[in-house]
Motif scaffolding. Structure first.
Motif, PDB file in Angstrom:
ATOM      1  N   LEU A   1       0.157  -0.845  -6.733  1.00 29.51           N
ATOM      2  CA  LEU A   1       0.488   0.560  -6.499  1.00 29.51           C
ATOM      3  C   LEU A   1       0.132   1.471  -7.666  1.00 29.51           C
ATOM      4  O   LEU A   1      -0.076   2.670  -7.474  1.00 29.51           O
ATOM      5  CB  LEU A   1       1.977   0.707  -6.156  1.00 29.51           C
ATOM      6  CG  LEU A   1       2.442   0.066  -4.849  1.00 29.51           C
ATOM      7  CD1 LEU A   1       3.856   0.519  -4.499  1.00 29.51           C
ATOM      8  CD2 LEU A   1       1.494   0.369  -3.703  1.00 29.51           C
TER       9      LEU A   1
ATOM     10  N   PHE B   1      -2.674   3.987  -7.573  1.00 26.36           N
ATOM     11  CA  PHE B   1      -2.441   5.310  -6.993  1.00 26.36           C
ATOM     12  C   PHE B   1      -2.246   6.382  -8.064  1.00 26.36           C
ATOM     13  O   PHE B   1      -2.379   7.576  -7.784  1.00 26.36           O
ATOM     14  CB  PHE B   1      -1.213   5.288  -6.086  1.00 26.36           C
ATOM     15  CG  PHE B   1      -1.479   4.783  -4.693  1.00 26.36           C
ATOM     16  CD1 PHE B   1      -2.419   5.401  -3.876  1.00 26.36           C
ATOM     17  CD2 PHE B   1      -0.768   3.704  -4.191  1.00 26.36           C
ATOM     18  CE1 PHE B   1      -2.655   4.954  -2.586  1.00 26.36           C
ATOM     19  CE2 PHE B   1      -0.991   3.245  -2.894  1.00 26.36           C
ATOM     20  CZ  PHE B   1      -1.942   3.867  -2.092  1.00 26.36           C
ATOM     21  N   GLU B   2      -1.904   5.974  -9.295  1.00 23.77           N
ATOM     22  CA  GLU B   2      -1.730   6.960 -10.372  1.00 23.77           C
ATOM     23  C   GLU B   2      -3.053   7.639 -10.710  1.00 23.77           C
ATOM     24  O   GLU B   2      -3.070   8.662 -11.383  1.00 23.77           O
ATOM     25  CB  GLU B   2      -1.148   6.278 -11.622  1.00 23.77           C
ATOM     26  CG  GLU B   2       0.182   5.574 -11.400  1.00 23.77           C
ATOM     27  CD  GLU B   2       1.378   6.457 -11.645  1.00 23.77           C
ATOM     28  OE1 GLU B   2       1.540   7.458 -10.934  1.00 23.77           O
ATOM     29  OE2 GLU B   2       2.153   6.124 -12.563  1.00 23.77           O
TER      30      GLU B   2
ATOM     31  N   VAL C   1      -1.858  10.579  -4.811  1.00 16.72           N
ATOM     32  CA  VAL C   1      -0.735   9.953  -4.103  1.00 16.72           C
ATOM     33  C   VAL C   1       0.371   9.596  -5.092  1.00 16.72           C
ATOM     34  O   VAL C   1       0.113   9.062  -6.175  1.00 16.72           O
ATOM     35  CB  VAL C   1      -1.204   8.690  -3.355  1.00 16.72           C
ATOM     36  CG1 VAL C   1      -0.028   7.967  -2.704  1.00 16.72           C
ATOM     37  CG2 VAL C   1      -2.243   9.052  -2.293  1.00 16.72           C
ATOM     38  N   SER C   2       1.607   9.883  -4.714  1.00 17.44           N
ATOM     39  CA  SER C   2       2.776   9.529  -5.521  1.00 17.44           C
ATOM     40  C   SER C   2       3.171   8.082  -5.285  1.00 17.44           C
ATOM     41  O   SER C   2       3.055   7.561  -4.173  1.00 17.44           O
ATOM     42  CB  SER C   2       3.955  10.440  -5.136  1.00 17.44           C
ATOM     43  OG  SER C   2       5.183   9.913  -5.615  1.00 17.44           O
ATOM     44  N   VAL C   3       3.653   7.422  -6.347  1.00 15.40           N
ATOM     45  CA  VAL C   3       4.175   6.062  -6.212  1.00 15.40           C
ATOM     46  C   VAL C   3       5.700   6.039  -6.278  1.00 15.40           C
ATOM     47  O   VAL C   3       6.308   5.035  -6.609  1.00 15.40           O
ATOM     48  CB  VAL C   3       3.586   5.124  -7.294  1.00 15.40           C
ATOM     49  CG1 VAL C   3       2.112   4.897  -7.048  1.00 15.40           C
ATOM     50  CG2 VAL C   3       3.836   5.663  -8.696  1.00 15.40           C
TER      51      VAL C   3
ATOM     52  N   TYR D   1       4.866   4.733  -1.424  1.00  9.55           N
ATOM     53  CA  TYR D   1       3.794   5.644  -1.813  1.00  9.55           C
ATOM     54  C   TYR D   1       3.679   6.723  -0.743  1.00  9.55           C
ATOM     55  O   TYR D   1       4.078   6.519   0.410  1.00  9.55           O
ATOM     56  CB  TYR D   1       2.463   4.913  -2.000  1.00  9.55           C
ATOM     57  CG  TYR D   1       1.827   4.396  -0.730  1.00  9.55           C
ATOM     58  CD1 TYR D   1       0.947   5.200   0.011  1.00  9.55           C
ATOM     59  CD2 TYR D   1       2.096   3.110  -0.265  1.00  9.55           C
ATOM     60  CE1 TYR D   1       0.365   4.725   1.181  1.00  9.55           C
ATOM     61  CE2 TYR D   1       1.515   2.627   0.897  1.00  9.55           C
ATOM     62  CZ  TYR D   1       0.650   3.438   1.617  1.00  9.55           C
ATOM     63  OH  TYR D   1       0.071   2.978   2.769  1.00  9.55           O
TER      64      TYR D   1
ATOM     65  N   SER E   1       2.151  11.195  -0.039  1.00 10.49           N
ATOM     66  CA  SER E   1       1.726  12.502  -0.544  1.00 10.49           C
ATOM     67  C   SER E   1       1.818  13.531   0.577  1.00 10.49           C
ATOM     68  O   SER E   1       1.921  13.175   1.760  1.00 10.49           O
ATOM     69  CB  SER E   1       0.289  12.439  -1.077  1.00 10.49           C
ATOM     70  OG  SER E   1      -0.641  12.644  -0.019  1.00 10.49           O
TER      71      SER E   1
ATOM     72  N   GLY F   1       4.228   8.692   3.783  1.00 10.31           N
ATOM     73  CA  GLY F   1       3.537   7.496   3.330  1.00 10.31           C
ATOM     74  C   GLY F   1       4.129   6.239   3.918  1.00 10.31           C
ATOM     75  O   GLY F   1       4.377   6.163   5.115  1.00 10.31           O
TER      76      GLY F   1
ATOM     77  N   TRP G   1      -3.303  -0.786   0.938  1.00  2.00           N
ATOM     78  CA  TRP G   1      -2.588   0.486   0.930  1.00  2.00           C
ATOM     79  C   TRP G   1      -3.459   1.605   0.341  1.00  2.00           C
ATOM     80  O   TRP G   1      -3.476   2.718   0.845  1.00  2.00           O
ATOM     81  CB  TRP G   1      -1.278   0.349   0.155  1.00  2.00           C
ATOM     82  CG  TRP G   1      -0.426  -0.758   0.694  1.00  2.00           C
ATOM     83  CD1 TRP G   1      -0.024  -0.914   1.993  1.00  2.00           C
ATOM     84  CD2 TRP G   1       0.106  -1.875  -0.029  1.00  2.00           C
ATOM     85  NE1 TRP G   1       0.732  -2.055   2.126  1.00  2.00           N
ATOM     86  CE2 TRP G   1       0.834  -2.669   0.908  1.00  2.00           C
ATOM     87  CE3 TRP G   1       0.055  -2.284  -1.350  1.00  2.00           C
ATOM     88  CZ2 TRP G   1       1.497  -3.840   0.544  1.00  2.00           C
ATOM     89  CZ3 TRP G   1       0.714  -3.441  -1.715  1.00  2.00           C
ATOM     90  CH2 TRP G   1       1.419  -4.206  -0.783  1.00  2.00           C
TER      91      TRP G   1
END
Length: 397
Positions: A266, A269-270, A274-276, A287, A289, A319, A335
């Motif tokens: 995950l 995703f940074e 997209v937020s984790v 995750y 957004s 998400g 993902w």
């Protein structure tokens, strides 16, 4: 020759200590023969630290658990055993482990012991010679999670380099890798070296931090090929494939075993929009957004412990919730690929940080070109096989 002699002496001491270790024990693995971490093998290392001025690199993960299940910081433990701790060096997140990822940490003083704390984050990732004056030996005790971009191994590199350049022996207190034997992901290419990826290794390296220190030394990855006078205090009763759940959070946004297991997959995703889950109670277990399709699962990040200004603060994100999935045994790309394929504007999905995290431009290019996950994995095979052969001579367990 000095390095060889020290290694031989360490082996003799290790065999003796293995046979007669009366140090505190823990049972984090659930095994009938509980794992004893390097820090808990005090019968071995306390005599070696006696009458020395000690510097220590540690944080909230540097703990020792006794037979009554009480835990104590290794700093407090050393002081209680009349070891002259001179300075504390703190990595990302600080000595008490409360700072946000990437937050600037200032030097200070530990309120409990009065010891000076030197930050090893921001502009001072490597201790300066003047910060090492008076230190006879350095101790390193941080809990790693087995992932290339987790910056504790980058701090290890700089500590080893500073110790080598200033003729200071280094003791690494080994701890199990909670992601065990997983070796997976793209290899880091040299031109993408950064603090979140300093060495030509895969994203998941499958080594303990002590084994990793041996590899840094043996491969001469330190500046100018210098080698550190390194002593790894091995764990006892540990095997690489053992399940191991961490007794404390290794950092503010890895709150539990599920987050630690999903972190490698995950965290990529940074490097996207997209937020984790920073700013929620399910960091690195969800995750989403505002740019992903509406679904049954959503969350709204708000400031909290470890995330003062989370991505998409006060915005509704759609998400997927991964809190209940089974433990993953590889780097999962599904993902990331699904999010890219379903985002509203693919041109805004990736940012420049993604290449640093991946350690290569190829992964982004493969995803953008629609290459399947199986084909992406095949492109890693040679690098992973070469790495596995390389690491064999550095493995302890």
């Amino acid at each position: 020759m000095k390095y060889f002699i020290n290694s031989c002496l360490l082996l003799v001491c290790y065999l003796f200590a293995s046979a007669s270790c009366g140090t505190p024990k823990n049972n984090f693995s659930g095994s009938t023969n509980p794992i004893i971490t390097g820090a808990e093998r005090s019968d071995f290392y306390l005599p070696l630290l006696k009458d020395k001025k000690v510097g220590i690199v540690t944080n909230q993960t540097g703990i020792i658990r006794g037979s009554n299940d009480a835990t104590v910081s290794i700093v407090d433990y050393l002081i209680s055993n009349k070891i002259a701790v001179h300075k504390i060096f703190a990595p990302e997140h600080g000595f008490r482990g409360t700072a946000d990822a990437g937050e600037h940490i200032v030097d200070g003083k530990d309120t409990k012991t009065g010891l000076p704390i030197i930050s090893l984050y921001g502009n001072n990732k490597k201790p300066k010679p003047e910060q090492l004056v008076g230190i006879d030996v350095m101790v390193f005790d941080l809990q790693d999670v087995g992932v290339r971009f987790y910056t504790y191994i980058s701090s290890l590199h700089y500590i080893m380099e500073a110790c080598a350049e200033n003729n200071i022996p280094l003791f690494v207190m080994d701890r199990p890798n909670p992601n065990g034997a997983i070796v997976d992901g793209p290899m880091l290419e040299k031109e993408y070296t950064s603090f979140v990826g300093m060495h030509p290794i895969p994203l998941l390296h499958g080594m303990t931090i002590g084994e990793y220190a041996r590899m840094i030394n043996g491969e001469k990855w330190l500046k100018n090929g210098v080698q550190c006078d390194l002593k790894v205090i091995h764990c006892l009763n540990y095997k690489r494939d053992m399940p191991y759940e961490l007794p404390v959070k290794p950092s503010p946004n890895l709150p539990n075993a599920q987050a630690v297991n999903l972190y490698a997959s995950l965290c990529l995703f940074e490097g996207t929009n997209v937020s984790v889950g920073r700013g929620t109670e399910k960091q690195f277990q969800i995750y989403g957004s505002p740019f992903l399709p509406k679904s049954d699962f959503s969350f709204t990040p708000i400031p909290n412990f470890g995330a003062k200004e989370p991505v998409y603060k006060d915005q509704l994100c759609y998400g997927e919730d991964l809190t209940q999935i089974e433990k993953v045994k590889q780097l999962e790309l599904k993902w990331l690929i699904n999010a890219y394929n379903s985002t509203s504007d693919k041109s805004k999905f990736f940012n420049d940080f993604f290449t640093k995290l991946a350690g290569t431009k190829k992964l982004q290019q493969q995803i953008e070109s629609g290459v399947s996950e199986n084909e992406i994995r095949k492109s890693w095979e040679k690098g992973l096989n070469d790495f596995k052969k390389l690491r064999e001579k550095y493995l302890i367990y």
